[in-house]
Design an enzyme around this catalytic site. Sequence first.
Site, PDB file in Angstrom:
ATOM      1  N   CYS A  27      -5.730   0.854  17.710  1.00 24.46           N
ATOM      2  CA  CYS A  27      -4.894  -0.685  17.375  1.00 24.46           C
ATOM      3  C   CYS A  27      -5.044  -1.413  18.493  1.00 24.46           C
ATOM      4  O   CYS A  27      -4.292  -1.337  19.508  1.00 24.46           O
ATOM      5  CB  CYS A  27      -3.373  -0.185  16.686  1.00 24.46           C
ATOM      6  SG  CYS A  27      -2.475  -1.709  16.367  1.00 24.46           S
ATOM      7  N   CYS A  37      -9.669   1.529 -12.537  1.00 24.36           N
ATOM      8  CA  CYS A  37      -9.416   1.770 -11.455  1.00 24.36           C
ATOM      9  C   CYS A  37     -10.363   1.614 -10.318  1.00 24.36           C
ATOM     10  O   CYS A  37     -11.526   1.916 -10.644  1.00 24.36           O
ATOM     11  CB  CYS A  37      -9.204   3.382 -11.646  1.00 24.36           C
ATOM     12  SG  CYS A  37      -8.661   4.088  -9.824  1.00 24.36           S
TER      13      CYS A  37
END
Length: 328
Positions: free
Chosen positions: A134, A162
Amino acid sequence: MKNTSPNNPYYSHTDTTKLQVSNEEWKKILPLNLYLVAREADTERAFTGTMWKNDSKGTYYCAVCGNKLFRSTQKFTSMCGWPSFFEQENKNSIWFRNDFSHGMERVEALCSRCDSHLGHLFDDGPAPTGKRYCMNAVSLDFVPDTTTNNNEKETIVLGGGCFWCVEAVYQNLDGVEKVVSGYSGGNVANPSYEEVCTGTTGAAEVVEITYDKKKTNLDEIFKVFFTVHDPTTLNRQGADVGTQYRSVIFYKNDNEKSIAQSIIDELNHSGAFSSKIVTKLEPFTAFFPAENYHQNYYNNNANKPYCEMVIRPKLEKFEKVFKDRLKK
């Protein structure tokens, strides 16, 4: 997306010599926002700029010293709002230490060349590493690949039930460069999976397909689409029922709409299906990537019952019909 100062004599994409520069010197050289994050471990606000969702091909460097950190192929769009990567380009480009600041226990990530703060490392990333680097966007410089000819790249958004099924198929079609599962066509910005499943957002489960026009085209992409799902069942694919599972093509222009309609008319006229095609053609407005665990789902979960019983037969049908168009 460059953050560096042109007056920085230490910045280089080729020199990997370890730097020993004082914070006082860095403060004279670096822009204030970069200095505060890189040298004082400040954190920028989430969702700053567009780098967190940038999907262009290229390389990410340390904004302080130019050290190569990541390739775009190692990046994924995380809903945390900061640029996120699952792997570093060079195993020696980043080093780590425990960070107990702000009452939390985290792993800090620092550039191995200049020791600047980049962000943190977490264990909640996607396969194959399960890691999430991050990073603060201000700590990164992005340099796009010069060899990419964007004029040859196009995207199309399709929904065929889906999104795990549709994603798995198109990942194997030659000419398709990227497939991202997500949501489109609704009245809620950036909806969650749980919200879409209620059927109240108007959004459909879709995939955004990026393809190379030199290797494939819309005609082939649509033919694959109508081969691997049932376009005659309204708001339903097998046991998956609801408007979020509707058969839909989101067109960006009249050309895409015309090609799609032409194929639908041809299939209806030929009697390829026993019932009339109910695939909707809807104007494209926005695409929102789905949560990380939905991405590359079949490849990460091939042994799960849904993958074996529902997705695998669709893949086998695709591989049989389009055997000459599979990625090598």
